[in-house]
Design a protein around this motif. Structure first.
Motif, mmCIF file in Angstrom:
data_model
loop_
_atom_site.group_PDB
_atom_site.id
_atom_site.type_symbol
_atom_site.label_atom_id
_atom_site.label_comp_id
_atom_site.label_asym_id
_atom_site.label_seq_id
_atom_site.Cartn_x
_atom_site.Cartn_y
_atom_site.Cartn_z
ATOM 1 N N ASP A 258 -47.747 -40.154 -72.799
ATOM 2 C CA ASP A 258 -48.766 -40.860 -72.025
ATOM 3 C C ASP A 258 -49.135 -40.151 -70.732
ATOM 4 O OD1 ASP A 258 -48.996 -42.925 -73.873
ATOM 5 O OD2 ASP A 258 -47.342 -44.047 -72.977
ATOM 6 N N HIS A 259 -48.179 -39.440 -70.154
ATOM 7 C CA HIS A 259 -48.380 -38.924 -68.801
ATOM 8 C C HIS A 259 -48.295 -37.411 -68.682
ATOM 9 C CE1 HIS A 259 -48.188 -43.063 -67.480
ATOM 10 N NE2 HIS A 259 -47.063 -43.205 -68.154
ATOM 11 N N GLY A 260 -47.946 -36.728 -69.750
ATOM 12 C CA GLY A 260 -47.894 -35.274 -69.701
ATOM 13 C C GLY A 260 -46.589 -34.769 -69.105
ATOM 14 N N VAL A 261 -46.612 -33.532 -68.637
ATOM 15 C CA VAL A 261 -45.441 -32.923 -68.010
ATOM 16 C C VAL A 261 -45.235 -33.551 -66.637
ATOM 17 C CG1 VAL A 261 -44.426 -30.773 -67.165
ATOM 18 C CG2 VAL A 261 -45.792 -30.783 -69.262
ATOM 19 N N TYR A 262 -43.977 -33.848 -66.307
ATOM 20 C CA TYR A 262 -43.707 -34.429 -64.998
ATOM 21 C C TYR A 262 -42.451 -33.826 -64.377
ATOM 22 C CZ TYR A 262 -40.215 -37.345 -67.406
ATOM 23 O OH TYR A 262 -39.146 -37.776 -68.151
ATOM 24 N N VAL A 263 -42.408 -33.923 -63.063
ATOM 25 C CA VAL A 263 -41.227 -33.565 -62.281
ATOM 26 C C VAL A 263 -40.925 -34.749 -61.374
ATOM 27 C CG1 VAL A 263 -40.220 -31.982 -60.609
ATOM 28 C CG2 VAL A 263 -41.808 -31.117 -62.326
ATOM 29 N N ARG A 264 -39.652 -35.136 -61.338
ATOM 30 C CA ARG A 264 -39.263 -36.300 -60.532
ATOM 31 C C ARG A 264 -38.044 -35.956 -59.692
ATOM 32 N NH1 ARG A 264 -38.681 -42.126 -63.285
ATOM 33 N NH2 ARG A 264 -40.922 -41.923 -63.076
ATOM 34 N N ASP A 265 -38.059 -36.402 -58.444
ATOM 35 C CA ASP A 265 -36.914 -36.157 -57.575
ATOM 36 C C ASP A 265 -36.784 -37.310 -56.590
ATOM 37 O OD1 ASP A 265 -34.702 -34.905 -56.608
ATOM 38 O OD2 ASP A 265 -35.737 -33.164 -55.774
ATOM 39 N N ASN A 266 -35.567 -37.482 -56.066
ATOM 40 C CA ASN A 266 -35.278 -38.512 -55.080
ATOM 41 C C ASN A 266 -34.661 -37.872 -53.845
ATOM 42 O OD1 ASN A 266 -35.925 -40.935 -56.695
ATOM 43 N ND2 ASN A 266 -34.237 -40.232 -57.962
ATOM 44 N N PHE A 267 -35.005 -38.396 -52.689
ATOM 45 C CA PHE A 267 -34.494 -37.885 -51.428
ATOM 46 C C PHE A 267 -33.947 -39.048 -50.609
ATOM 47 C CE2 PHE A 267 -37.973 -35.301 -52.936
ATOM 48 C CZ PHE A 267 -37.452 -34.015 -52.881
ATOM 49 N N GLU A 268 -32.773 -38.861 -50.062
ATOM 50 C CA GLU A 268 -32.119 -39.904 -49.285
ATOM 51 C C GLU A 268 -31.886 -39.414 -47.868
ATOM 52 O OE1 GLU A 268 -27.714 -41.720 -49.207
ATOM 53 O OE2 GLU A 268 -28.809 -42.106 -51.075
ATOM 54 N N ILE A 269 -32.323 -40.197 -46.896
ATOM 55 C CA ILE A 269 -32.173 -39.846 -45.484
ATOM 56 C C ILE A 269 -31.404 -40.973 -44.799
ATOM 57 C CG2 ILE A 269 -33.379 -39.309 -43.342
ATOM 58 C CD1 ILE A 269 -35.789 -38.484 -45.097
ATOM 59 N N SER A 270 -30.292 -40.628 -44.165
ATOM 60 C CA SER A 270 -29.502 -41.624 -43.451
ATOM 61 C C SER A 270 -30.179 -41.963 -42.129
ATOM 62 C CB SER A 270 -28.081 -41.091 -43.217
ATOM 63 O OG SER A 270 -27.303 -42.041 -42.528
ATOM 64 N N LEU A 271 -30.427 -43.249 -41.907
ATOM 65 C CA LEU A 271 -31.089 -43.697 -40.682
ATOM 66 C C LEU A 271 -30.097 -44.204 -39.637
ATOM 67 C CD1 LEU A 271 -34.083 -45.671 -42.266
ATOM 68 C CD2 LEU A 271 -34.049 -43.290 -41.459
ATOM 69 N N ALA A 272 -29.101 -44.949 -40.082
ATOM 70 C CA ALA A 272 -28.105 -45.562 -39.214
ATOM 71 C C ALA A 272 -26.981 -46.058 -40.116
ATOM 72 C CB ALA A 272 -28.725 -46.722 -38.412
ATOM 73 N N HIS A 274 -25.153 -47.992 -42.594
ATOM 74 C CA HIS A 274 -25.570 -48.944 -43.634
ATOM 75 C C HIS A 274 -27.061 -48.903 -43.936
ATOM 76 C CE1 HIS A 274 -21.565 -50.536 -43.327
ATOM 77 N NE2 HIS A 274 -21.746 -50.916 -42.087
ATOM 78 N N PHE A 275 -27.843 -48.080 -43.228
ATOM 79 C CA PHE A 275 -29.283 -48.009 -43.459
ATOM 80 C C PHE A 275 -29.669 -46.610 -43.939
ATOM 81 C CE2 PHE A 275 -29.269 -51.727 -40.726
ATOM 82 C CZ PHE A 275 -30.272 -52.514 -41.265
ATOM 83 N N ASP A 276 -30.468 -46.559 -45.024
ATOM 84 C CA ASP A 276 -30.961 -45.290 -45.555
ATOM 85 C C ASP A 276 -32.441 -45.421 -45.881
ATOM 86 O OD1 ASP A 276 -28.468 -43.765 -45.703
ATOM 87 O OD2 ASP A 276 -27.905 -45.184 -47.263
ATOM 88 N N LEU A 277 -33.105 -44.288 -45.836
ATOM 89 C CA LEU A 277 -34.485 -44.191 -46.303
ATOM 90 C C LEU A 277 -34.474 -43.374 -47.585
ATOM 91 C CD1 LEU A 277 -37.580 -44.438 -46.047
ATOM 92 C CD2 LEU A 277 -37.531 -42.354 -44.649
ATOM 93 N N ASN A 278 -34.921 -43.983 -48.692
ATOM 94 C CA ASN A 278 -34.990 -43.303 -49.982
ATOM 95 C C ASN A 278 -36.447 -43.040 -50.330
ATOM 96 O OD1 ASN A 278 -32.228 -43.559 -50.173
ATOM 97 N ND2 ASN A 278 -32.308 -45.365 -51.480
ATOM 98 N N ILE A 279 -36.731 -41.797 -50.713
ATOM 99 C CA ILE A 279 -38.087 -41.413 -51.098
ATOM 100 C C ILE A 279 -38.040 -40.880 -52.526
ATOM 101 C CG2 ILE A 279 -40.044 -39.897 -50.626
ATOM 102 C CD1 ILE A 279 -39.150 -39.869 -47.706
ATOM 103 N N GLY A 280 -38.852 -41.459 -53.395
ATOM 104 C CA GLY A 280 -38.941 -41.006 -54.782
ATOM 105 C C GLY A 280 -40.292 -40.381 -55.047
ATOM 106 N N ALA A 281 -40.297 -39.188 -55.641
ATOM 107 C CA ALA A 281 -41.546 -38.479 -55.927
ATOM 108 C C ALA A 281 -41.656 -38.226 -57.428
ATOM 109 C CB ALA A 281 -41.590 -37.156 -55.168
ATOM 110 N N HIS A 282 -42.810 -38.549 -58.007
ATOM 111 C CA HIS A 282 -43.097 -38.335 -59.427
ATOM 112 C C HIS A 282 -44.437 -37.637 -59.512
ATOM 113 C CE1 HIS A 282 -43.017 -39.428 -63.782
ATOM 114 N NE2 HIS A 282 -44.340 -39.360 -63.620
ATOM 115 N N ILE A 283 -44.412 -36.413 -60.045
ATOM 116 C CA ILE A 283 -45.636 -35.622 -60.181
ATOM 117 C C ILE A 283 -45.866 -35.373 -61.666
ATOM 118 C CG2 ILE A 283 -46.813 -33.490 -59.533
ATOM 119 C CD1 ILE A 283 -44.846 -33.257 -57.200
ATOM 120 N N GLU A 284 -47.062 -35.729 -62.152
ATOM 121 C CA GLU A 284 -47.365 -35.549 -63.568
ATOM 122 C C GLU A 284 -48.729 -34.906 -63.734
ATOM 123 O OE1 GLU A 284 -49.250 -39.708 -65.012
ATOM 124 O OE2 GLU A 284 -47.084 -39.762 -64.649
#
Length: 503
Positions: A258-272, A274-284
């Motif tokens: 349905d979506h073709g070739v894709y690349v997916r990755d996740n990035f986690e950044i510690s803020l404080a 017990h607190f984290d910022l998670n970024i998910g990227a999906h490129i198709e």
């Protein structure tokens, strides 16, 4: 062979540990999660197997304890045995020289070997200019095998250094240009980590500095992720709780009909704390970039997540949350084989032209796997869920669905190569009575069955079948070959995922 006894708690700080291991996981709704459970249990059993030299270390410790002149008193340093073809000790200065198959055995579970070692018993220092081999096998600590050069270790202060070294901690292979040992942690400079035993692995992780702490935490700075000698990702900081199964570090590459070739990755950044910022990227290739961001709070058994962006389910159907807030709590009841969890989510959801203020409330109970006749595993779970929507651009936009769901699955490992399962489940929520067809089936009752066969330790094939019990028809058949190809036979859709499973 000469021998002297001392109280040498050698290499007490050599407690190399690893980052969280990646979970072996299929992405399917045909019940193949049972094979995830089987495979992860097998991997854990393989990781716990002792090597030949680890078994010899335990045997030598047992023999040495029998030959002790007296039982060590509580609080005294654990005795250590020196062996070598030639041992020279200067009682005045405390200096010693050991040459020829030097073996230093510490009865807490350490072995230190080299062709030549010098040191000072009074100063409690051991020095090895050439290659040294260290083996650690102590209760509650990772199993370590390490080979390095230019080693200096003070077993009194439990501090020391080792030059360029490589080895294994648990199931992870490590290298480092320099190791520093402290009473409470280890620092590795210019280190690498992988689960592949090859001299030049296809993929690995590197960091300018790794800190390994006894609280089962590893902190890594300026981290890079490598595939075939090329950097494919980087993070300025990564922290992992050792022993926990976590997401794979490496990006996921694949193809979907349905979506073709894709690349997916996740990035986690510690803020404080017990607190984290998670970024998910999906490129198709068909629909471009789809991403999401989450601010996550986690403390013990409670979590809260603020979500924004695109999310997909096992059928590659997407939902946009703009935003959504979720909280949850889970706990295993002490003394009982039962766990429970609660989650609630409130947010603005969008799927194609349909938008809605979406509410979900869910309470779940699950039983630990039940072993039957030492052959079968029975999994039981149930719960109650309420879904409410106030949707626009759709008929009957104001909907509320509430009801029970339950799952019963019986599986068996027939032999080391073959495993199979059969299951039945019911869920009141489905795409027919819901506003969104996201993470739901088109029916409430379904039968599942599947079989897994090992072609080799690194390759297996899986077939999973999902039967629509409401309409008495096969809904889908998933064919898997790890690593990681899926053909959706009923829907005639192909998905290939390359997830860099760290064997």
């Amino acid at each position: 062979m000469k021998k002297i006894w001392s109280v040498l708690p050698l290499a007490a700080a050599l407690c190399l540990t690893s980052t969280a291991e990646a979970v072996y996981e299929a992405k399917s709704d045909t019940g193949t999660e049972f094979f995830n459970y089987v495979e992860n249990r097998r991997r854990e059993a393989r990781d716990q197997e002792l090597t030949e030299e680890q078994e010899k270390l335990l045997a030598d410790i047992a023999e040495a304890k029998e030959r002790l002149p007296h039982e060590p008193k509580v609080g005294e340093p654990t005795p250590v045995a020196f062996e070598g073809d030639d041992l020279v000790y200067y009682s005045g200065s405390g200096e010693f020289i050991a040459t020829g198959k030097v073996d230093i055995l510490q009865l807490e579970g350490y072995r230190f070997q080299s062709e030549e070692a010098t040191g000072n018993l009074k100063e409690q220092v051991v020095r090895v200019e050439d290659k040294a081999h260290v083996l650690q096998l102590t209760q509650g600590a990772p199993r370590v095998t390490l080979d390095g050069y230019k080693t200096v270790y003070n077993y009194g202060t439990k501090t020391g250094t080792m030059g360029e070294a490589s080895g294994k901690a648990g199931e992870y292979y490590l290298t480092g240009k320099r190791f520093e040992f402290y009473p409470d942690h280890i620092v590795v400079y210019n280190g690498t980590q992988t689960k592949c035993s090859a001299k030049s692995p296809d993929y690995h992780l590197s960091a300018e500095r790794m800190e390994i702490w006894p609280e089962q935490v590893i902190k890594m700075y300026n981290v890079k992720f490598w595939i075939k000698g090329k950097v494919v990702g980087s993070k300025s900081y990564e922290e992992s709780k050792l022993g926990e199964k976590g997401e794979n570090y490496f990006p996921r590459v694949g193809y979907n009909s349905d979506h073709g070739v894709y690349v997916r990755d996740n990035f986690e950044i510690s803020l404080a704390p017990h607190f984290d910022l998670n970024i998910g990227a999906h490129i198709e290739t068909k629909k471009g970039v789809r991403s999401n961001a989450e601010v996550v709070y986690g403390n013990r058994n409670f979590y809260g997540v603020l979500k924004y962006g695109f999310y997909d389910d096992s059928d590659a159907r997407w939902i946009q949350k703009e935003p959504s807030f979720e909280i949850g709590y889970g706990h295993h009841i002490d003394g009982l084989p039962i766990g429970y969890s609660f989650r609630a989510e409130l947010g603005h959801w969008r799927q194609n032209s349909v938008t809605s203020t979406h509410h979900e409330y869910e309470l779940n109970l699950s039983h630990d796997p039940i072993v039957i006749d030492n052959k079968y595993l029975l999994f039981l779970s149930t719960g109650y869920k309420i879904t409410q929507d106030d949707a626009k651009n759709v008929k009957h936009g104001n909907t509320t669905v509430r009801g029970m769901h339950y799952n019963i699955l019986l599986g068996r490992e027939f032999n080391p190569r073959t495993a199979a399962y059969v299951g039945y489940s019911y869920n009141k929520n489905n795409s027919k009575n819901s506003v969104f067809n996201f993470d739901t089936d088109d029916f409430s009752r379904k039968l599942q069955a599947g079989i897994s066969y090992y072609l080799s330790p690194k390759d297996r094939v899986v077939v999973g079948v999902k039967w629509d019990a409401d309409n008495h028809r096969v809904d889908d058949v998933d064919y898997y070959w790890y690593h990681d190809l899926r053909w959706r036979g009923k829907k005639k859709k192909l998905e290939v995922r390359w997830e860099f499973i760290p064997w």
